[in-house]
Design a protein around this motif. Sequence first.
Motif, PDB file in Angstrom:
ATOM      1  N   ARG A 276       0.830  -1.215   0.000  1.00 37.57           N
ATOM      2  CA  ARG A 276       0.000   0.000   0.000  1.00 37.57           C
ATOM      3  C   ARG A 276       0.858   1.255   0.000  1.00 37.57           C
ATOM      4  NH1 ARG A 276      -3.670   3.500   2.590  1.00 37.57           N
ATOM      5  NH2 ARG A 276      -5.475   2.224   2.150  1.00 37.57           N
ATOM      6  N   ILE A 277       2.064   1.179   0.596  1.00 40.53           N
ATOM      7  CA  ILE A 277       2.891   2.368   0.766  1.00 40.53           C
ATOM      8  C   ILE A 277       3.349   2.948  -0.564  1.00 40.53           C
ATOM      9  CG2 ILE A 277       5.197   1.339   0.920  1.00 40.53           C
ATOM     10  CD1 ILE A 277       5.647   3.066   3.431  1.00 40.53           C
ATOM     11  N   CYS A 278       3.372   2.111  -1.626  1.00 47.51           N
ATOM     12  CA  CYS A 278       3.767   2.622  -2.945  1.00 47.51           C
ATOM     13  C   CYS A 278       2.574   2.739  -3.882  1.00 47.51           C
ATOM     14  CB  CYS A 278       4.851   1.751  -3.571  1.00 47.51           C
ATOM     15  SG  CYS A 278       4.305   0.111  -4.076  1.00 47.51           S
ATOM     16  N   GLY A 279       1.360   2.639  -3.354  1.00 44.87           N
ATOM     17  CA  GLY A 279       0.164   2.869  -4.159  1.00 44.87           C
ATOM     18  C   GLY A 279      -0.570   1.636  -4.605  1.00 44.87           C
ATOM     19  N   TYR A 280      -0.016   0.439  -4.363  1.00 43.66           N
ATOM     20  CA  TYR A 280      -0.696  -0.786  -4.762  1.00 43.66           C
ATOM     21  C   TYR A 280      -1.816  -1.113  -3.774  1.00 43.66           C
ATOM     22  CZ  TYR A 280       3.149  -1.908  -8.002  1.00 43.66           C
ATOM     23  OH  TYR A 280       4.071  -1.891  -9.017  1.00 43.66           O
ATOM     24  N   ARG A 281      -2.854  -1.781  -4.271  1.00 45.02           N
ATOM     25  CA  ARG A 281      -3.892  -2.319  -3.387  1.00 45.02           C
ATOM     26  C   ARG A 281      -3.358  -3.617  -2.808  1.00 45.02           C
ATOM     27  NH1 ARG A 281      -7.207  -4.139  -0.125  1.00 45.02           N
ATOM     28  NH2 ARG A 281      -9.461  -3.773  -0.229  1.00 45.02           N
ATOM     29  N   SER A 282      -3.433  -3.774  -1.512  1.00 48.40           N
ATOM     30  CA  SER A 282      -2.891  -4.960  -0.853  1.00 48.40           C
ATOM     31  C   SER A 282      -3.983  -5.692  -0.089  1.00 48.40           C
ATOM     32  CB  SER A 282      -1.764  -4.569   0.105  1.00 48.40           C
ATOM     33  OG  SER A 282      -2.256  -3.731   1.141  1.00 48.40           O
ATOM     34  N   ARG A 283      -3.665  -6.923   0.277  1.00 51.80           N
ATOM     35  CA  ARG A 283      -4.579  -7.716   1.104  1.00 51.80           C
ATOM     36  C   ARG A 283      -3.746  -8.613   2.014  1.00 51.80           C
ATOM     37  NH1 ARG A 283      -5.333 -11.052  -3.711  1.00 51.80           N
ATOM     38  NH2 ARG A 283      -4.408 -13.110  -3.339  1.00 51.80           N
ATOM     39  N   VAL A 284      -4.387  -9.129   3.067  1.00 53.64           N
ATOM     40  CA  VAL A 284      -3.710 -10.025   4.001  1.00 53.64           C
ATOM     41  C   VAL A 284      -4.091 -11.465   3.677  1.00 53.64           C
ATOM     42  CG1 VAL A 284      -3.460 -10.709   6.410  1.00 53.64           C
ATOM     43  CG2 VAL A 284      -3.640  -8.290   5.818  1.00 53.64           C
ATOM     44  N   ASP A 285      -3.091 -12.289   3.438  1.00 50.45           N
ATOM     45  CA  ASP A 285      -3.313 -13.718   3.218  1.00 50.45           C
ATOM     46  C   ASP A 285      -2.864 -14.487   4.450  1.00 50.45           C
ATOM     47  OD1 ASP A 285      -4.306 -13.340   0.708  1.00 50.45           O
ATOM     48  OD2 ASP A 285      -2.417 -13.755  -0.331  1.00 50.45           O
ATOM     49  N   ILE A 286      -3.599 -15.532   4.807  1.00 43.54           N
ATOM     50  CA  ILE A 286      -3.247 -16.377   5.940  1.00 43.54           C
ATOM     51  C   ILE A 286      -3.014 -17.791   5.429  1.00 43.54           C
ATOM     52  CG2 ILE A 286      -4.034 -17.377   8.111  1.00 43.54           C
ATOM     53  CD1 ILE A 286      -5.528 -14.852   8.689  1.00 43.54           C
ATOM     54  N   GLU A 287      -1.839 -18.325   5.707  1.00 45.26           N
ATOM     55  CA  GLU A 287      -1.479 -19.670   5.270  1.00 45.26           C
ATOM     56  C   GLU A 287      -1.287 -20.572   6.481  1.00 45.26           C
ATOM     57  OE1 GLU A 287       1.984 -19.318   2.883  1.00 45.26           O
ATOM     58  OE2 GLU A 287       0.932 -18.425   1.171  1.00 45.26           O
ATOM     59  N   PHE A 288      -1.723 -21.805   6.333  1.00 48.79           N
ATOM     60  CA  PHE A 288      -1.594 -22.798   7.403  1.00 48.79           C
ATOM     61  C   PHE A 288      -0.468 -23.763   7.062  1.00 48.79           C
ATOM     62  CE2 PHE A 288      -2.831 -27.052   9.074  1.00 48.79           C
ATOM     63  CZ  PHE A 288      -2.656 -26.772  10.420  1.00 48.79           C
ATOM     64  N   ASP A 289       0.432 -23.956   8.021  1.00 47.79           N
ATOM     65  CA  ASP A 289       1.533 -24.892   7.848  1.00 47.79           C
ATOM     66  C   ASP A 289       1.166 -26.186   8.573  1.00 47.79           C
ATOM     67  OD1 ASP A 289       3.832 -26.391   7.852  1.00 47.79           O
ATOM     68  OD2 ASP A 289       5.171 -24.705   8.254  1.00 47.79           O
ATOM     69  N   PRO A 290       0.824 -27.255   7.830  1.00 46.09           N
ATOM     70  CA  PRO A 290       0.388 -28.495   8.495  1.00 46.09           C
ATOM     71  C   PRO A 290       1.475 -29.159   9.316  1.00 46.09           C
ATOM     72  CG  PRO A 290       0.701 -28.853   6.135  1.00 46.09           C
ATOM     73  CD  PRO A 290       0.826 -27.375   6.374  1.00 46.09           C
ATOM     74  N   GLU A 291       2.748 -28.888   8.999  1.00 45.19           N
ATOM     75  CA  GLU A 291       3.834 -29.516   9.741  1.00 45.19           C
ATOM     76  C   GLU A 291       4.002 -28.913  11.130  1.00 45.19           C
ATOM     77  OE1 GLU A 291       7.407 -29.561   7.517  1.00 45.19           O
ATOM     78  OE2 GLU A 291       6.606 -30.773   5.884  1.00 45.19           O
ATOM     79  N   THR A 292       3.873 -27.586  11.209  1.00 48.86           N
ATOM     80  CA  THR A 292       4.041 -26.912  12.504  1.00 48.86           C
ATOM     81  C   THR A 292       2.714 -26.658  13.203  1.00 48.86           C
ATOM     82  OG1 THR A 292       3.973 -24.708  11.484  1.00 48.86           O
ATOM     83  CG2 THR A 292       6.125 -25.775  11.658  1.00 48.86           C
ATOM     84  N   GLY A 293       1.607 -26.769  12.451  1.00 47.76           N
ATOM     85  CA  GLY A 293       0.306 -26.505  13.040  1.00 47.76           C
ATOM     86  C   GLY A 293       0.086 -25.035  13.347  1.00 47.76           C
TER      87      GLY A 293
END
Length: 544
Positions: A276-293
């Motif tokens: 966002r700081i350089c003008g792009y539209r951003s979003r938050v992605d959440i990823e799950f790591d099955p190995e670490t839980g």
Amino acid sequence: MSDDLVRLAQWGKLDGQNWAGLTRLSTEEAEGELSELATDDPSQRRFVTGRDIKSTDEQEKDDREYVEARGGRYVYTYTEPDTSAWKRKRVRLPDGEVVYRVVRPVFEGALTDLKAGKTPTGERLDGLIVYDIDRLTRDPRHLEDAIEVVQHYGRPIIDITGTLDLLTDNGRAMARVITAMNNKSSADTSRRVVRKHKAMQQKGIPGGGPRPFGWNEDRRTLHPEEAKLLRDAAKHLIDGGTFYSILARWEAEGVRTSVGNPWTYRAFKKSMSNPRICGYRSRVDIEFDPETGTEKSHTTIVYDDQGQPVIGLHEPILTVEQWQAVRDIIKESAERGAGHNTRAYLATGTLRCGKEDCGAKLRAMKASPSQKKPEGYYFYQCPARSTRHGCGGVRINGPEADELIRKLVIAKHEEEAAERDAVTAEEVWPSEEKLTNVREDIADARQARRNRQISAERYYQDLAEYEAEERRLLKERGAWQRRARAHHGQPIDMEAEWDRPGITLADRRAYLERAFTAIVVLPVGRGSRAPLRDRLVPIYHDKA
């Protein structure tokens, strides 16, 4: 008596019984409409529905009147404010397995108390009342838990509106159907909300949540003072400055985040690396790591259907090139040079013993009074063998070593400044064509595998080689771009920076860590008087 409680509840006779109520404010998804607290971060997203018109106080009042009108005694209220009866969260079971469950500790506590027949205040508890089935649950698993309490513990659970009947076989079957339909309704609404969020992202419309630092409450126009702070911070980093010096200065000046908290390295890194700081539209992605839980969230660029970054409907603070340079610096600093440490001496942790088969980190040791050294004098020394952390065979003059290290850091910084100047004649990275060819090889290999033209064994062998070459070239290009971008700013005068008023030991250590992996101290033979400068062997970081 337990079976009698269920039978009497069927007849509406609650005489002499003690009842508790369960009240809940819904945060279920509205019919495709986002609340004012909507945000791109799924973990922070909240919704409000028309059902919330009936507050917990009103639900409690209705529950109490219903119980007392039928001869019962209302003794306790279990209140769940802002709780979803549908949305699942990641939890770890006692056996270590990671699963997704609807998390409602108050609801689960109420069922536990009902089984035991006692409220948290010690009152006898005979039954539980809710306003309607939607107040009880939208999750089939939780419904079965409630049914278990009624069937196997003989404790009635009823509602006021008549939509919930767990007291009969037919009523329980209907409750399962209604809960399943309510669950589907929530899922359908969630899908509509996600689709609406995606449409907003594709149009560049800002999301919700707390005001981002650097922008006004409208999330589109710049906050002049905060935007300038971020620009100055980016320039300081690109010119060779440290994160710690920025945060120390902001702390001294009383700069706070948009929600009024002190700045931390983590918060600063997150703000500076957000597209966002350089003008792009951003979003938050959440990823799950099955190995670490575990789940990890990261901010990414929103791309359109053509694979191009979506330009947000907000004013940028940095150019794209500046943001890319800062992002690269942040990636580097994850391993070194962030400047966060509590060591009291400059070279602790960097100096290493050069004796064969040792390599231990030298420790700073104050001189004892018997050594008749100036006040505050110290040595850097390899730990004794008895500690099992060293050989005890190397010791050097601390102040002299620190002065030599200062000169090494300054010389290294000047060398890098000269390297940055050397790349200004070239506007395109010389190996760009090589990277393009490697990526074409990867695409060709994938297509050949899809067409069954090569075996899986051959495909993965070739792919590993191509990807290794791609990583090497990307690393090389990143280093070239950082040098090229840094040229456009005025590099820090390290000699002046080292002694500037207000500089901290952590600042100096950060500059040292960014320049060197280690500095090896060579041992001297018995009777030898080799100057210290000839015994220090700097190990430079690989900039490529």
